[in-house]
Each structure stands twice: as C-alpha cells, then as structure tokens.
Design a protein around this motif. Structure first.
Motif, PDB file in Angstrom:
ATOM      1  N   MET A   1       0.730  -1.055   0.228  1.00 52.59           N
ATOM      2  CA  MET A   1      -0.468   0.472   0.376  1.00 52.59           C
ATOM      3  C   MET A   1       0.864   1.222   0.091  1.00 52.59           C
ATOM      4  O   MET A   1       1.869   1.977   0.410  1.00 52.59           O
ATOM      5  CB  MET A   1      -0.555   0.070   1.110  1.00 52.59           C
ATOM      6  CG  MET A   1      -1.962  -1.556   1.321  1.00 52.59           C
ATOM      7  SD  MET A   1      -3.438  -0.875   0.382  1.00 52.59           S
ATOM      8  CE  MET A   1      -4.418  -0.767   1.503  1.00 52.59           C
ATOM      9  N   TYR A   2       0.858   2.303  -0.527  1.00 53.42           N
ATOM     10  CA  TYR A   2       1.380   3.164  -1.021  1.00 53.42           C
ATOM     11  C   TYR A   2       0.240   4.500  -0.441  1.00 53.42           C
ATOM     12  O   TYR A   2      -1.161   4.375  -0.083  1.00 53.42           O
ATOM     13  CB  TYR A   2       1.507   3.630  -2.663  1.00 53.42           C
ATOM     14  CG  TYR A   2       2.290   3.057  -3.607  1.00 53.42           C
ATOM     15  CD1 TYR A   2       3.868   3.302  -2.674  1.00 53.42           C
ATOM     16  CD2 TYR A   2       1.497   1.896  -4.261  1.00 53.42           C
ATOM     17  CE1 TYR A   2       4.311   2.096  -3.683  1.00 53.42           C
ATOM     18  CE2 TYR A   2       2.811   0.971  -4.697  1.00 53.42           C
ATOM     19  CZ  TYR A   2       4.452   1.142  -4.827  1.00 53.42           C
ATOM     20  OH  TYR A   2       4.820   0.503  -5.354  1.00 53.42           O
ATOM     21  N   ASP A   3       1.289   5.248   0.175  1.00 54.81           N
ATOM     22  CA  ASP A   3       0.732   7.180   0.617  1.00 54.81           C
ATOM     23  C   ASP A   3       0.528   7.958  -0.261  1.00 54.81           C
ATOM     24  O   ASP A   3       1.567   7.754  -1.158  1.00 54.81           O
ATOM     25  CB  ASP A   3       1.236   7.622   1.105  1.00 54.81           C
ATOM     26  CG  ASP A   3       1.706   7.028   3.216  1.00 54.81           C
ATOM     27  OD1 ASP A   3       0.920   5.976   3.631  1.00 54.81           O
ATOM     28  OD2 ASP A   3       2.913   6.877   4.076  1.00 54.81           O
ATOM     29  N   VAL A   4      -0.490   8.315  -0.293  1.00 57.97           N
ATOM     30  CA  VAL A   4      -0.958   9.301  -1.877  1.00 57.97           C
ATOM     31  C   VAL A   4      -1.561  10.576  -1.012  1.00 57.97           C
ATOM     32  O   VAL A   4      -1.598  10.545  -0.145  1.00 57.97           O
ATOM     33  CB  VAL A   4      -2.957   8.458  -1.526  1.00 57.97           C
ATOM     34  CG1 VAL A   4      -2.583   9.180  -3.283  1.00 57.97           C
ATOM     35  CG2 VAL A   4      -2.461   6.775  -1.882  1.00 57.97           C
TER      36      VAL A   4
ATOM     37  N   GLN B   1     -12.112   9.502  -3.552  1.00 55.74           N
ATOM     38  CA  GLN B   1     -12.087   8.415  -2.830  1.00 55.74           C
ATOM     39  C   GLN B   1     -11.405   7.013  -4.232  1.00 55.74           C
ATOM     40  O   GLN B   1     -10.043   6.749  -3.961  1.00 55.74           O
ATOM     41  CB  GLN B   1     -13.323   8.257  -2.243  1.00 55.74           C
ATOM     42  CG  GLN B   1     -12.608   6.523  -1.808  1.00 55.74           C
ATOM     43  CD  GLN B   1     -14.193   6.913  -0.725  1.00 55.74           C
ATOM     44  OE1 GLN B   1     -14.561   7.002   0.148  1.00 55.74           O
ATOM     45  NE2 GLN B   1     -14.385   5.414  -1.206  1.00 55.74           N
TER      46      GLN B   1
ATOM     47  N   CYS C   1      -7.652   7.498  -5.573  1.00 52.71           N
ATOM     48  CA  CYS C   1      -7.144   7.275  -4.270  1.00 52.71           C
ATOM     49  C   CYS C   1      -6.623   5.885  -3.764  1.00 52.71           C
ATOM     50  O   CYS C   1      -5.586   5.441  -3.417  1.00 52.71           O
ATOM     51  CB  CYS C   1      -7.545   8.137  -3.087  1.00 52.71           C
ATOM     52  SG  CYS C   1      -6.802   8.039  -1.264  1.00 52.71           S
ATOM     53  N   ASN C   2      -7.816   5.098  -4.025  1.00 51.21           N
ATOM     54  CA  ASN C   2      -7.407   3.548  -3.738  1.00 51.21           C
ATOM     55  C   ASN C   2      -6.917   2.638  -4.811  1.00 51.21           C
ATOM     56  O   ASN C   2      -6.045   2.374  -4.648  1.00 51.21           O
ATOM     57  CB  ASN C   2      -9.168   2.724  -4.388  1.00 51.21           C
ATOM     58  CG  ASN C   2      -9.476   3.480  -2.231  1.00 51.21           C
ATOM     59  OD1 ASN C   2      -9.050   4.032  -1.303  1.00 51.21           O
ATOM     60  ND2 ASN C   2     -11.211   3.160  -2.386  1.00 51.21           N
TER      61      ASN C   2
ATOM     62  N   LYS D   1      -3.245   4.148  -3.902  1.00 52.38           N
ATOM     63  CA  LYS D   1      -2.430   3.422  -3.018  1.00 52.38           C
ATOM     64  C   LYS D   1      -2.438   2.143  -2.942  1.00 52.38           C
ATOM     65  O   LYS D   1      -1.123   1.113  -2.429  1.00 52.38           O
ATOM     66  CB  LYS D   1      -4.262   3.449  -1.572  1.00 52.38           C
ATOM     67  CG  LYS D   1      -3.819   3.173  -0.502  1.00 52.38           C
ATOM     68  CD  LYS D   1      -4.750   3.118   0.448  1.00 52.38           C
ATOM     69  CE  LYS D   1      -5.074   4.546   0.732  1.00 52.38           C
ATOM     70  NZ  LYS D   1      -5.824   5.020   1.722  1.00 52.38           N
TER      71      LYS D   1
ATOM     72  N   ARG E   1       0.904   9.050  -6.018  1.00 54.44           N
ATOM     73  CA  ARG E   1       2.186   8.296  -4.980  1.00 54.44           C
ATOM     74  C   ARG E   1       2.764   9.558  -4.173  1.00 54.44           C
ATOM     75  O   ARG E   1       3.273  10.352  -5.179  1.00 54.44           O
ATOM     76  CB  ARG E   1       2.924   6.989  -5.722  1.00 54.44           C
ATOM     77  CG  ARG E   1       2.519   5.928  -5.346  1.00 54.44           C
ATOM     78  CD  ARG E   1       2.699   4.383  -6.180  1.00 54.44           C
ATOM     79  NE  ARG E   1       4.348   4.844  -5.706  1.00 54.44           N
ATOM     80  CZ  ARG E   1       5.254   4.086  -6.661  1.00 54.44           C
ATOM     81  NH1 ARG E   1       5.369   3.019  -7.378  1.00 54.44           N
ATOM     82  NH2 ARG E   1       6.211   4.021  -6.587  1.00 54.44           N
TER      83      ARG E   1
ATOM     84  N   GLU F   1      -1.243  15.732   1.936  1.00 56.14           N
ATOM     85  CA  GLU F   1      -1.366  14.226   1.998  1.00 56.14           C
ATOM     86  C   GLU F   1      -2.715  13.483   2.236  1.00 56.14           C
ATOM     87  O   GLU F   1      -4.298  14.531   3.106  1.00 56.14           O
ATOM     88  CB  GLU F   1      -1.003  13.404   3.056  1.00 56.14           C
ATOM     89  CG  GLU F   1      -1.265  12.408   3.520  1.00 56.14           C
ATOM     90  CD  GLU F   1      -1.027  11.864   5.597  1.00 56.14           C
ATOM     91  OE1 GLU F   1      -0.488  12.905   6.191  1.00 56.14           O
ATOM     92  OE2 GLU F   1      -0.857  10.639   5.826  1.00 56.14           O
TER      93      GLU F   1
ATOM     94  N   SER G   1      -7.393  10.430   5.058  1.00 53.89           N
ATOM     95  CA  SER G   1      -8.367   9.633   4.664  1.00 53.89           C
ATOM     96  C   SER G   1     -10.133   9.908   4.099  1.00 53.89           C
ATOM     97  O   SER G   1     -10.108  11.247   3.919  1.00 53.89           O
ATOM     98  CB  SER G   1      -9.527   9.575   6.352  1.00 53.89           C
ATOM     99  OG  SER G   1      -9.933   8.315   6.315  1.00 53.89           O
TER     100      SER G   1
END
Ligand code: COA
Length: 373
Positions: A1-4, A164, A167-168, A171, A212, A223, A226
């Motif tokens: 999983m990557y931070d986005v 979203q 992002c998913n 991620k 990413r 960042e 959520s």
C-alpha cells in the motif's frame, strides 16, 4: 500500500459572468411577455400569472451575486433562456473535453508533472454530454495520457467520490497518478424560467492530480489522510433527463427533464447529515474538529455552509476557515468544493488539516481529510 497525496489542482473559469441584476432583468422581461401574451387566459382564471424575480432575494437566500457561464447571450435572451452551445463535429474536441483539459493542464503544472506521469483519467461530474465514448477517454487522448479512463456521476459529490476512487487505485499500486476532472456546464440543465431556481447554477471545471506520495515533488501537496462517503436516496433533487425520454412521448418537454429541487427540504435534510458525517469521519481518524484549519465545502448556499460549520465547531466560522466562492461562481455542482480548495490553499502552513466536503443529489456526501505537506 502506498501513501497518496493530492499534488496539484486546476481550475477553468468560463470567460463570461452574469450578475443577479442581469439575470433578473431577463427573467422579468420573460414574465412581462408571458403575462401580456396570456392576458385573456390569466383574466379568465385558466392559467396563473407569473411573478417577478428579485436580485435582493437571490443574494439574501443563497449568497450568490453572479455566476460564470459558457454562453451568456443565449441565457439572457428572454425568448430563449438557455445557453447556445453549437454542436461540434466528431473530429473536434467536445466542449466538456476542452474545459476539462484546461483545468487538467493547470493541475499538472502545479503538480510539476506531465501527461507521461499520469496513468489514467477519471471524469467525475453531474452531466455528461453523450452516452459514449467516455469524456475521460477523449480527455486522455487530448492530453496524451496512457492507461485508462472512465466517467462517473454522483451529482454534486462526484469529485470527492472520484478522489476516493483515484486514491484507492494509487494506494493499491494500480496507477502512479490519476487525474480526477470535473467539467460542469450546470446552466445547460437549469430551467431559467423557474423563479425558484433560475439563479442557482454556474459553469466551471476543476482537476485534481492524485499521486503516489513517494513520487510527488510539487510544493502544493496535501496528504490524503482519509476519505468517507455516504449516500441515501432522496427525490428532493432530481433530473429525469435520460436515454429513455424518447420512448415516453407523454413526458417530452416537461420541466422534470431539467434540474428540479425542493430547496427547503434539501437544506433541512442535508445540513445535519453533512455535519454528522464529517464529525464521525474526524473522530474515526482520531482527529479533533478544533484542529481543522479549513473546510472546503460544497458551494450551493451560504447559509447551509454557515450552519454546517457551526454544527461542527459549536461557533460561527470565519471566511478563512470556510472560504466562499459561490458568491461569484454560484453552484458549480461537483466543481464547487474543489474550486474552494484550489483558490484557498497556498496560505496554509505545513501540517495544517483541512476537510474537503461535497453534498448534493442522491443524497450524496463526501468527506476527504487532507494534511498540508
Ligand atoms: N425572487 C423573489 N422571491 C422568490 C424567488 C425569487 N427568485 N424565489 C422564491 N421566492 C419567494 C418564494 O415565493 C417564497 O415566498 P413566500 O414566503 O411568500 O411563499 C419565498 O421567496 C421563500 O421561497 P423558498 O423557495 O422557500 O426560498 P428559500 O429561502 O428556501 O431559498 C434556495 C431558496 C434555493 C436558495 C434554498 O432553498 C437553497 O439553496 N436550498 C439548498 C439547495 C441546495 O443546496 N441544493 C443542492 C443543489 S445540487
């Protein structure tokens, strides 16, 4: 999983603006013409006389002072009262593509990226101008982006739902970066002959680069902490335009084939839902609402936004905390909260928390918690 991260945002604003006074003048000319042409039937009680609109009412009830539009003359012509957007040949870029590309180019520039760094395009908006091919695939081609494209529609919440989704994908490593583009020509589905709503919409396009975190290099990064989405069915904002219209002759030309709403009910239902969703989202993310520096809210009605932030903070918010763009853009559907984000982000210090939140037809609500990098 990557931070986005969101590494860049872009905005296309149409060249023409219509003030409340100009809009009301056109509406009231139409009313005078209608009442004169139907004087006998009105006198006989067969039809009701139309009532004038009022610029002071519009600003007080909505906070809207003017709106940008793709065509001013067609809207203001009291014999027409809709934009004139001529058909284009299949060899030309479509109008939604053109608006989306303009917003995307700015988002790419702010992200410090080129088309080669992007692996796909999501067009997320309320109104798509044709059934297929997807506008996103056309934009992909216009920008020279490889990978995939698809269109999605969750009305005013399309952009946050698109973020979203993007992002998913990022991620999970399915894409390095995706563009989420929201071109909105809301004036094309607005009934400019309806006194209750003729003032509420404008046109614009926005774009967001979702990337990413380990590949992002821009100075404009947030960042994505959520995301949280909610939908619950309601008929209070509805548009029955669709491909089946031609199969039901009895419905042809009826007002429900354009935007229709019960504005009061929308106001009453949606404000508490948004406040509850955002509060729950922050709580689940172990964040305190008092640490949120900025709320980039959907831009439909100023009093709605005041009420939502007051419910969240327990006090009135300043314009720095909840910036307003609806005064000059009106409601641009999915683009509205992203316009606020685009225009009101550069002053935030590193680490500042913000919430991007959309709400509208469906009902649909989106909440995206962002932290400035
Ligand atoms: N000019 C003058 N008076 C007008 C008017 C106009 N253009 N439109 C309505 N009025 C009058 C009404 O006739 C009514 O008069 P009455 O009290 O004598 O019966 C009064 O103003 C109030 O009308 P109402 O429709 O209840 O206004 P409102 O205060 O609810 O404001 C909206 C209307 C649309 C601005 C508001 O309901 C709203 O923004 N709701 C949220 C909508 C939303 O977010 N939608 C999402 C879309 S995606």
């Amino acid at each position: 999983m990557y931070d986005v991260v969101i590494s860049g945002t872009g905005l296309y604003t149409p060249p023409n603006s219509i003030s409340n006074d100009e809009l009301v003048h056109s509406f009231n000319t139409y009313v005078a013409q209608f009442n004169a042409e139907n004087a006998a039937a009105i006198e006989a009680g067969q039809i009701q006389a139309l009532t004038e609109s009022n610029a002071a009412f519009i600003e007080k009830a909505s906070g809207i002072k003017s709106r940008f539009v793709m065509d001013k003359d067609g809207i203001l012509d009291p014999r027409r009262m809709k934009p004139r957007l001529p058909e284009r040949s299949n060899d030309e870029w479509s109008i939604l593509c053109q608006m989306g590309v303009a917003a995307a180019e700015q988002a790419l520039q702010r992200a410090g990226k080129s088309a080669a760094d992007i692996d796909g395009v999501i067009v997320a908006c309320s109104n798509l101008q044709r059934a297929y091919p997807a506008i996103s695939i056309e934009i992909q081609s216009a920008l020279g982006v490889q990978g995939f494209g698809f269109d999605m529609n969750v009305a005013c919440s399309s952009a946050t739902f698109g973020i979203q989704t993007a992002c998913n994908s990022v991620k999970l490593g399915q894409a390095r970066a995706l563009l989420v583009i929201s071109p909105e020509i809301c004036t094309a589905h607005l009934n400019f002959r309806d006194r209750d709503s003729h003032f509420i919409f404008g046109d614009a396009a926005t774009a967001v680069v979702v990337e990413r975190a380990d590949l992002a290099t821009s100075e404009h990064q947030f960042e994505i902490v959520s995301t949280k989405l909610l939908t619950t069915f309601s008929n209070n904002i509805r548009n029955n335009f669709g491909f089946l219209n031609r199969t039901a002759d009895e419905g042809e030309g009826k007002a429900d084939k354009l935007f229709v709403q019960e504005g009061r009910k929308v106001f009453r239902d949606v404000c508490p839902m948004v406040a509850e969703l955002v509060a729950a989202h922050l709580d689940e993310s172990s964040l305190n609402v008092r640490d949120v520096r900025r709320f980039w809210l959907h831009q439909a009605n100023l009093s709605m936004n005041h009420l939502i932030v007051k419910k969240l903070l327990g006090r009135d918010a300043s314009v720095e905390e909840a910036p307003v763009i609806l005064d000059s853009y009106a409601n641009t559907s999915s683009a509205g909260s992203v316009i606020a984000l685009h225009k009101y982000q550069d002053d935030l210090p590193k680490g500042a928390l913000g919430v991007l939140s959309s709400f509208g037809a469906g009902y649909s609500i989106g909440s995206v918690i962002l932290r400035k990098k």
